[in-house]
Write a protein that holds these residues in place. Structure first.
Motif, PDB file in Angstrom:
ATOM      1  N   UNK A  85      45.994 -22.117 -42.939  1.00  0.00           N
ATOM      2  CA  UNK A  85      45.120 -23.266 -43.210  1.00  0.00           C
ATOM      3  C   UNK A  85      44.362 -23.677 -41.951  1.00  0.00           C
ATOM      4  N   UNK A  86      45.060 -23.711 -40.830  1.00  0.00           N
ATOM      5  CA  UNK A  86      44.422 -24.081 -39.568  1.00  0.00           C
ATOM      6  C   UNK A  86      43.348 -23.057 -39.191  1.00  0.00           C
ATOM      7  N   UNK A  87      43.639 -21.778 -39.379  1.00  0.00           N
ATOM      8  CA  UNK A  87      42.659 -20.743 -39.046  1.00  0.00           C
ATOM      9  C   UNK A  87      41.432 -20.832 -39.943  1.00  0.00           C
ATOM     10  N   UNK A  88      41.643 -21.145 -41.214  1.00  0.00           N
ATOM     11  CA  UNK A  88      40.507 -21.341 -42.127  1.00  0.00           C
ATOM     12  C   UNK A  88      39.661 -22.512 -41.653  1.00  0.00           C
ATOM     13  N   UNK A 117      42.825 -14.723 -40.295  1.00  0.00           N
ATOM     14  CA  UNK A 117      43.500 -15.688 -41.164  1.00  0.00           C
ATOM     15  C   UNK A 117      45.014 -15.564 -41.098  1.00  0.00           C
ATOM     16  N   UNK A 118      45.516 -14.358 -41.195  1.00  0.00           N
ATOM     17  CA  UNK A 118      46.959 -14.169 -41.348  1.00  0.00           C
ATOM     18  C   UNK A 118      47.720 -13.976 -40.044  1.00  0.00           C
ATOM     19  N   UNK A 119      47.036 -13.483 -39.000  1.00  0.00           N
ATOM     20  CA  UNK A 119      47.743 -13.205 -37.746  1.00  0.00           C
ATOM     21  C   UNK A 119      47.091 -13.833 -36.525  1.00  0.00           C
ATOM     22  N   UNK A 120      46.045 -14.630 -36.723  1.00  0.00           N
ATOM     23  CA  UNK A 120      45.358 -15.362 -35.649  1.00  0.00           C
ATOM     24  C   UNK A 120      44.763 -14.451 -34.583  1.00  0.00           C
ATOM     25  N   UNK A 121      44.335 -13.264 -34.983  1.00  0.00           N
ATOM     26  CA  UNK A 121      43.744 -12.310 -34.039  1.00  0.00           C
ATOM     27  C   UNK A 121      42.238 -12.247 -34.251  1.00  0.00           C
ATOM     28  N   UNK A 122      41.516 -12.388 -33.153  1.00  0.00           N
ATOM     29  CA  UNK A 122      40.060 -12.460 -33.252  1.00  0.00           C
ATOM     30  C   UNK A 122      39.357 -11.128 -33.006  1.00  0.00           C
ATOM     31  N   UNK A 157      29.877 -13.627 -30.874  1.00  0.00           N
ATOM     32  CA  UNK A 157      29.429 -15.028 -30.946  1.00  0.00           C
ATOM     33  C   UNK A 157      30.424 -15.871 -31.742  1.00  0.00           C
ATOM     34  N   UNK A 158      30.894 -15.372 -32.873  1.00  0.00           N
ATOM     35  CA  UNK A 158      31.869 -16.097 -33.677  1.00  0.00           C
ATOM     36  C   UNK A 158      33.199 -16.214 -32.940  1.00  0.00           C
ATOM     37  N   UNK A 159      33.622 -15.129 -32.314  1.00  0.00           N
ATOM     38  CA  UNK A 159      34.861 -15.147 -31.543  1.00  0.00           C
ATOM     39  C   UNK A 159      34.792 -16.194 -30.438  1.00  0.00           C
ATOM     40  N   UNK A 160      33.683 -16.256 -29.738  1.00  0.00           N
ATOM     41  CA  UNK A 160      33.525 -17.244 -28.671  1.00  0.00           C
ATOM     42  C   UNK A 160      33.614 -18.667 -29.218  1.00  0.00           C
ATOM     43  N   UNK A 183      41.726  -5.785 -28.076  1.00  0.00           N
ATOM     44  CA  UNK A 183      42.616  -5.250 -29.099  1.00  0.00           C
ATOM     45  C   UNK A 183      43.986  -5.021 -28.464  1.00  0.00           C
ATOM     46  N   UNK A 184      45.072  -5.431 -29.148  1.00  0.00           N
ATOM     47  CA  UNK A 184      46.394  -5.243 -28.563  1.00  0.00           C
ATOM     48  C   UNK A 184      46.748  -3.755 -28.469  1.00  0.00           C
ATOM     49  N   UNK A 185      47.637  -3.455 -27.550  1.00  0.00           N
ATOM     50  CA  UNK A 185      48.058  -2.063 -27.404  1.00  0.00           C
ATOM     51  C   UNK A 185      48.863  -1.634 -28.611  1.00  0.00           C
ATOM     52  N   UNK A 186      48.969  -0.351 -28.829  1.00  0.00           N
ATOM     53  CA  UNK A 186      49.665   0.152 -30.014  1.00  0.00           C
ATOM     54  C   UNK A 186      51.156   0.316 -29.774  1.00  0.00           C
ATOM     55  N   UNK A 187      51.633  -0.038 -28.585  1.00  0.00           N
ATOM     56  CA  UNK A 187      53.068   0.081 -28.328  1.00  0.00           C
ATOM     57  C   UNK A 187      53.822  -1.026 -29.044  1.00  0.00           C
TER      58      UNK A 187
END
Length: 106
Positions: free
Chosen positions: A11-14, A68-73, A79-82, A101-105
Motif C-alpha cells: 500500500x505504501x509503495x502504491x 510494489x511487492x519487494x520495494x525494488x526500483x 526519472x521515476x526512480x529519482x 540491480x542486486x547481485x545474484x548471489x
C-alpha cells in the motif's frame, strides 16, 4: 515480515508511486478501470491490489511489479526512480533502495 506488514508495504509503495507520478487518484483509477474507493482501499492497505490492475499501472506509469511487492526500483525509468527515491528519502521510510540491480548471489 508477516502478511499484514507486507500488505501495508505494498500500500505504501502504491501511494509513493502515485505521488511520484503526480496525477490525481481519480485520474489513475479511471485510467485502469477501477473505482476511486477501490484505489483508496488499496492505498490504505485494506486489501492487496488486484495483480492485473498493478500490471496496467506498471505499463502506464513505468513502475515494476518488483517495486510494489519487494520495494525494488531497478528496471524503472531513471526519472521515476529519482522521484520515488526522493519521496522515500523525505519520508525516511525503509523503502529506499539502490537503483543498482542486486547481485545474484544468495
Amino acid at each position: 515480515m508477516n502478511s499484514s506488514e507486507h500488505k501495508r508495504q505494498v500500500a505504501q509503495n502504491l501511494t509513493i508511486l502515485l505521488n511520484a507520478v503526480g496525477l490525481p487518484d481519480a485520474e489513475v483509477a479511471r485510467s485502469v478501470g477501477i473505482s476511486n474507493s477501490k484505489l483508496g482501499n488499496w492505498k490504505r492497505g485494506d486489501n492487496y491490489p488486484d495483480p492485473f490492475v498493478l500490471v496496467l499501472i506498471c505499463e502506464r506509469y513505468g513502475a515494476t511489479m518488483d517495486w510494489f511487492y519487494r520495494s525494488r526500483v531497478y528496471g524503472m525509468p531513471a526519472e521515476l526512480t529519482d522521484r520515488i527515491i526522493a519521496a522515500t528519502s523525505k519520508a525516511d521510510t525503509p523503502t529506499r533502495r539502490s537503483r543498482k540491480k542486486p547481485s545474484s548471489s544468495p
